[in-house]
Structures are given as structure tokens and as C-alpha cells.
Design a protein around this motif. Structure first.
Motif, PDB file in Angstrom:
ATOM      1  N   CYS A 209      92.993  20.512 114.559  1.00 31.26           N
ATOM      2  CA  CYS A 209      92.809  21.109 113.229  1.00 31.26           C
ATOM      3  C   CYS A 209      91.840  20.330 112.355  1.00 31.26           C
ATOM      4  O   CYS A 209      91.689  20.621 111.170  1.00 31.26           O
ATOM      5  CB  CYS A 209      94.163  21.256 112.534  1.00 31.26           C
ATOM      6  SG  CYS A 209      94.835  19.681 111.977  1.00 31.26           S
TER       7      CYS A 209
ATOM      8  N   CYS B 232      99.308  14.451 114.930  1.00 37.16           N
ATOM      9  CA  CYS B 232      98.778  14.952 113.659  1.00 37.16           C
ATOM     10  C   CYS B 232      99.933  15.447 112.797  1.00 37.16           C
ATOM     11  O   CYS B 232     100.681  16.322 113.210  1.00 37.16           O
ATOM     12  CB  CYS B 232      97.788  16.076 113.936  1.00 37.16           C
ATOM     13  SG  CYS B 232      97.302  16.968 112.453  1.00 37.16           S
TER      14      CYS B 232
ATOM     15  N   TYR C 163      92.102  17.644 110.983  1.00 33.91           N
ATOM     16  CA  TYR C 163      92.697  16.796 109.955  1.00 33.91           C
ATOM     17  C   TYR C 163      92.423  15.345 110.323  1.00 33.91           C
ATOM     18  O   TYR C 163      92.479  14.972 111.499  1.00 33.91           O
ATOM     19  CB  TYR C 163      94.203  17.038 109.852  1.00 33.91           C
ATOM     20  CG  TYR C 163      94.863  16.040 108.938  1.00 33.91           C
ATOM     21  CD1 TYR C 163      94.817  16.217 107.562  1.00 33.91           C
ATOM     22  CD2 TYR C 163      95.460  14.892 109.451  1.00 33.91           C
ATOM     23  CE1 TYR C 163      95.365  15.275 106.719  1.00 33.91           C
ATOM     24  CE2 TYR C 163      96.010  13.954 108.613  1.00 33.91           C
ATOM     25  CZ  TYR C 163      95.963  14.151 107.252  1.00 33.91           C
ATOM     26  OH  TYR C 163      96.489  13.214 106.419  1.00 33.91           O
TER      27      TYR C 163
ATOM     28  N   CYS D  79      99.453  19.499 111.970  1.00 27.54           N
ATOM     29  CA  CYS D  79      99.660  20.598 112.905  1.00 27.54           C
ATOM     30  C   CYS D  79     100.607  20.195 114.034  1.00 27.54           C
ATOM     31  O   CYS D  79     101.014  21.023 114.840  1.00 27.54           O
ATOM     32  CB  CYS D  79      98.332  21.108 113.456  1.00 27.54           C
ATOM     33  SG  CYS D  79      97.533  19.949 114.575  1.00 27.54           S
TER      34      CYS D  79
ATOM     35  N   CYS E 223      92.408  14.548 114.239  1.00 27.31           N
ATOM     36  CA  CYS E 223      93.046  15.574 115.050  1.00 27.31           C
ATOM     37  C   CYS E 223      91.993  16.570 115.527  1.00 27.31           C
ATOM     38  O   CYS E 223      91.322  17.193 114.710  1.00 27.31           O
ATOM     39  CB  CYS E 223      94.125  16.280 114.241  1.00 27.31           C
ATOM     40  SG  CYS E 223      94.803  17.722 115.077  1.00 27.31           S
TER      41      CYS E 223
HETATM   42 ZN   LIG Z   1      96.136  18.649 113.501  1.00 25.35          ZN
END
Ligand SMILES: [Zn+2]
Length: 587
Positions: A491, A460, A493, A463, A488
Motif C-alpha cells: 500500500c 504494515c 505506506y 494494511c 510497505c
Molecule cells: Zn501496507
């Protein structure tokens, strides 16, 4: 030729005017005979051309032998320069062979199955070479050199059912198939004893005069100068570089047409690379799984600047695959016709007919290959130009590029054979783009650095945690290694996998840059290194530093896709930039 850290040679070839062709071709034939004889005589001394490389190649050749067929001292020097350069190249390949010889194994060969004939097991080969290379601590180019000799060794295996014992068994004496004569061994443009070359910049022509044998085999200078119009690009370069000794070369088409060309070589100074402390932004570029290339710019505070850029080769792959199929069909026809012709008695009337058809087919094959290669080259130029331009408009002085070692399949095309074709062609194009980029970066003063791609599409960028890829944003039940959407879990994302990979390559580039700034030591990081910082993107700094618009042919616009002139239907560029901005970028 002087090649140094500060200079690089640029070559422009010009076909000689018709009136000089006959003389030039006779000269090249004579040269080729001498060069080939000398190569055969010196082949047993190959090792010595690998150990000693100081001084011009012709001097080294001169230590071993005089001309096998003497046509003047400087003529021989020029011929032996060709011989020496070839032997030095081969000696380097021999060293590469000696490195890979211990790791050549049956594992490199994929045995015959019902569906596919025997072939090379490329993943195994790649892994073995990577491991070998790690133990050598050598750079990118030598990977290609190692791979090249491994490929050749595998081809040897297919013919002999075993690997070669030594380099000489693998590589026949590399005799010239067409004539080539560099004038680098002579005394220069004005005092040369084998050629003279004078530029008339006002008239925009070059006066070229050369020694050659006549029809009776007697050597003498041409009675008149050959007038060669200077090409536009050469005129532009001349004030900024030094004109080197030219090379006379023969080109041979498949239909048997031969002609001589003169390579003008200009050595230009490379642009000074920017100081590390002045580098603030990095453009990360990734060889995509779905698009050919994806690029994203990131600054040294780990903030993404600007929007990502995708270069999709679209229907280009399909077209290239079609041309390859066409070539295969034609080759089959040629083979069949040859067989049928050879089965006829010597005096049979139909033989001439077959021969005629064969000439036509061979010409067609030649045309197809040229079309195919031209398209590849044009795409490579377009791609590398766009990347260099993107780096410029984003204010990036460092281009961080995914290394060439990974070749991902695009998944396009139908069936194994189709996919394999795309895969093969994609690797050719990537190699071409990589070479062009490195060259263009040097030319305009952009720093260029390659990064290992391990983990870049499964991490990711926001993060830094490992992440999985899925078939699509909505299909997240099962992780798919080649899936085009990254999600991800840490987080939440998520984004396009090629985009994420390009951000990750840029992150590696930033980590490299920060180290260069602080310690001055070049060291690449791996994806899991804590020095590789997460990237955030707020949309700030997305304004492009665009060059002013001039008058140029406008790209054709249709919907969200804009076609670059000359590229209709063969490649398209895609970007989330507004259309007007994008068009200016491509202009
Ligand atoms: Zn992440």
C-alpha cells in the motif's frame, strides 16, 4: 507476608539513628550466625520447602529444628522466618533448574575466538528457553527465572568445563552475607517480644524498641526508644494502607562502612482494574531499535489517537558505558596493587601504603557502581512514569507492552565491546522499566498486558501485509533487517520502524481487548491473525486529555528538545507534539 491479588506491599527504608547503630549491628550479627547455621542444617531438605508452602515460613522451619543458638522464642521465630523464606525461594529456583537441566547443552556456550573470550550464546539460549516455555504454558516471570538459572549454569560451565549435575552442585548454600531480620514472626507492633513499634503521627516519628545482645553478649531490651523521623512518602501512604512488621537490615559499603536500616512495609490495596467493557483505548509500547521506547495510542475502532511518543536515551548510553569502563580500569588497578603488595615481604614498609591506596580505589569503584545504578533506576522511573502518564492523557486503560524476551541491539557505540555494553545495560533498564510499569499499573489501576513481538516491526500497520525495513526513506534498494524505515510494497505506506512496531503492538492489544469484551477469554493473537485489524490515522482524537497545569519546575527548553529537570544531557524526550503541549506533558 500476605501478598494477594488485591494487596501489595510497599517498602520504605530508613537508616537508624547513630545511637542505635551499635546495638542493631550486634543484633544483626547474632541473627546472621543463627540464620546461616539453620540454612546449612536445612539445605538437605530443600525439596520440602518447594512442595509445601501453606502457612508462615517460620512454622515450616520449626518442624525440622529448634534454634541452633537460642535467644528467645520470638527471636528464633523471626530468624526462622528469614530462613524459611530463603529456602522457599531457593526451592522455586531448584524447580526452574530441573526444567532447564535437560536442555543445557554445549550450544549455549560460544567458544573462544581470537577476538573474544568464550561466552554465552544468548540467541541459542533464548530460543531454547522460549521453546521450553511454550511447552509449559507459563507466564513471563518464569522466563526470567529460567533464564536466570541457565545463566548461572553457564557460569558454572566456564569454571568446571561441564554443566552441573544437580541444583545443589550449582548453588552453594545461600548464606547471608549481611544481617537481616524480619519481625514478621513476632506478635506484632504492640505485643512483640523481640521488638515494639509505635507511630506518633502528630510528632511524625516512630518509636522503635528492640532486643539485642550487649557487648558482653547478654540479651536485653534497649533501655530507651529509638526515635525515627517518618519519611514524607511513608506519611502519605499510612492512611491508605496497613503497616506490616518491619525488617531490620544491614547495609555494607565497599569501603567497609556498615549501618543498620529499618524497612517500613505498608500493604496497600491495589486499585481495582477497570472493567473490560469500559476499556476503549490501548497504548502500545515497543522497545525500540533506535529509541529506548516508542508508544502509540489506538482506540477500539482501530483508529490511532494522538501522536506517537519516542523516549530516546540519547547520550545516556554513552555515559553509562564510560562509567563501566572507569570501573573496569579501577578493578585492573586494584588487582595489580594487590599483586604487588602480596609480593612484598610481610614486614615491608610499603605494604601499608598499598593497603591505603586499595581502600581508596575500592571506595571509588563503589561510588561508580552506585552512580551507575542510580542513573539506571532514575531513567527507569522516568520512562515508566511517562508511559503511565501517556496512557492517562490518551484515555487508555490498557497498556500493551512488547514482551521482555526480545533484546534488540541499539547499534550505537563503537565496536563490538561498546555495543555489547549498551546491549547489556539496555536489557537491565528494560527489565527495570518492565517491573516498575507492572507495579505502577497495579497501583493506579491500569490494565497491563504483554504481547509477543514476532513480526511487529516487519508488518504494515495500515494494511497488515508483511513489509521490509530500509536504512532510510531514500535508500530503498536493499532491505536491511535493522533498518530504521519501514516501507510497505502493498500500500506504499511508510514510516519509522519503531513507530510502526508500537502501532502493531497496540493492534495486538486491541485484538486482545476485543476478545476479552466478546468472549471473556484471554488469548493473545499473532501478527498474522485476521483478528488483528489495520489501523488508520486521520489526526482526529489527537487532543490530549491533559491534567491542569500546576506550579512546577519548568523543563529547560532548547530548540526542539526539552530537557527534563535533572536530566540535562543524559536523556531526552522527543515528540511531534507542539512544544507547549509537550512541556505540559512532562511537567
Ligand atoms: Zn501496507
Amino acid at each position: 507476608m500476605r501478598t494477594s491479588r488485591t494487596h501489595q506491599p510497599l517498602t520504605y527504608d530508613v537508616r537508624l539513628p547513630d545511637e542505635a547503630q551499635a546495638d542493631a549491628l550486634r543484633l544483626l550479627d547474632a541473627t546472621r550466625r543463627v540464620v546461616n547455621q539453620a540454612l546449612i542444617m536445612l539445605w538437605p531438605h530443600l525439596d520440602e520447602f518447594g512442595s509445601e508452602r501453606a502457612g508462615p515460613a517460620w512454622k515450616q522451619v520449626g518442624k525440622y529444628l529448634g534454634s541452633p543458638d537460642f535467644h528467645g522464642d520470638r527471636q528464633w521465630r523471626c530468624e526462622s522466618e528469614v530462613v524459611g523464606r530463603l529456602l522457599r525461594q531457593q526451592a522455586e529456583r531448584k524447580k526452574a533448574f530441573e526444567l532447564v537441566a535437560p536442555i543445557l547443552s554445549d550450544g549455549f556456550i560460544r567458544p573462544t575466538t581470537e577476538k573474544r573470550p568464550a561466552g554465552k550464546n544468548r540467541p541459542v539460549i533464548k530460543e531454547a528457553i522460549t521453546a521450553l516455555q511454550k511447552s509449559l504454558e507459563e507466564d513471563e516471570t518464569s522466563f526470567v527465572a529460567l533464564q536466570n538459572v541457565v545463566e548461572q549454569s553457564c557460569n558454572f560451565f566456564f569454571q568446571h568445563d561441564r554443566f552441573p549435575i544437580d541444583y545443589e552442585e550449582l548453588q552453594p548454600v545461600p548464606l547471608l552475607k549481611v544481617g537481616m531480620l524480619t519481625y514478621a514472626g513476632d506478635d506484632g507492633r504492640e505485643k512483640g517480644q523481640a521488638y515494639r513499634l509505635a507511630l506518633d503521627l502528630e510528632a511524625e516519628v516512630a518509636h522503635f524498641r528492640f532486643r539485642s545482645p550487649d557487648e558482653a553478649g547478654t540479651w536485653h531490651w534497649a533501655s530507651v526508644d529509638t526515635i525515627i523521623p517518618l519519611p514524607e512518602c511513608l506519611k502519605e501512604r499510612l492512611p491508605h494502607g496497613e503497616l506490616m512488621a518491619p525488617t531490620l537490615r544491614e547495609e555494607c559499603r565497599a569501603d567497609g562502612e556498615r549501618f543498620a536500616v529499618l524497612d517500613f512495609i505498608i500493604e496497600v490495596e491495589k486499585e481495582a482494574l477497570p472493567e473490560w467493557r469500559s476499556v476503549e483505548r490501548v497504548l502500545g509500547a515497543d522497545w525500540g531499535v533506535h529509541s529506548l521506547l516508542t508508544a502509540t495510542a489506538v482506540d477500539e475502532h482501530s483508529e490511532q489517537v494522538g501522536r506517537p511518543f519516542f523516549l530516546d536515551s540519547g547520550s545516556f548510553d554513552g555515559r553509562q558505558a564510560r562509567t563501566r569502563r572507569q570501573i573496569d580500569e579501577l578493578k585492573k588497578k586494584v588487582a595489580r596493587y594487590e599483586q604487588e603488595r602480596d609480593a612484598l615481604p610481610e614486614e615491608h614498609a610499603k605494604r601499608a601504603w598499598y593497603t591505603q591506596r586499595l581502600v581508596l580505589y575500592r571506595r571509588e569503584i563503589d561510588l561508580c557502581w552506585r552512580k551507575y545504578e542510580q542513573r539506571n533506576r532514575a531513567l527507569a522511573h522516568l520512562a515508566s512514569n511517562v508511559l503511565v502518564l501517556l496512557a492517562r492523557v490518551h484515555g487508555c486503560s490498557l497498556l500493551s507492552m512488547e514482551s521482555l524476551k526480545t533484546l534488540k541491539t541499539t547499534g550505537r557505540g563503537k565496536g563490538v565491546r561498546g555495543r555489547w555494553r549498551n546491549y547489556r545495560n539496555n536489557s537491565t533498564i528494560r527489565g527495570e522499566i518492565w517491573k516498575l510499569l507492572r507495579y505502577k499499573c497495579h497501583l493506579i489501576g491500569l490494565r497491563f498486558h504483554t504481547e509477543q513481538p514476532r513480526g511487529t516491526s516487519h508488518t504494515c500497520p495500515h494494511c497488515g501485509q508483511p513489509a521490509s525495513t530500509y536504512r532510510s526513506p531514500s535508500e530503498r534498494k536493499k532491505a536491511v533487517k535493522w533498518g530504521r524505515w519501514m516501507y510497505c510494497d502493498a500500500c506504499s505506506y511508510n514510516g519509522d520502524r519503531d513507530y510502526c512496531a508500537s502501532v502493531n503492538i497496540a493492534r495486538l492489544g486491541i485484538a486482545y481487548l476485543i476478545q476479552m469484551k466478546h468472549t471473556g477469554k484471554a488469548r493473545s493473537c499473532s501478527m498474522t491473525d485476521p483478528r488483528v485489524k489495520p489501523v488508520s490515522y486521520t489526526g482526529a482524537g489527537a487532543v490530549l486529555l491533559l491534567p491542569p497545569t500546576g506550579s512546577h519546575a519548568r523543563p529547560i527548553v532548547s530548540g526542539k528538545i526539552s530537557y527534563y529537570p535533572g536530566w540535562l544531557g543524559s536523556a531526552f524526550l522527543q515528540s511531534s507534539q507542539r512544544k507547549a503541549v509537550f512541556l505540559r506533558l512532562c511537567g
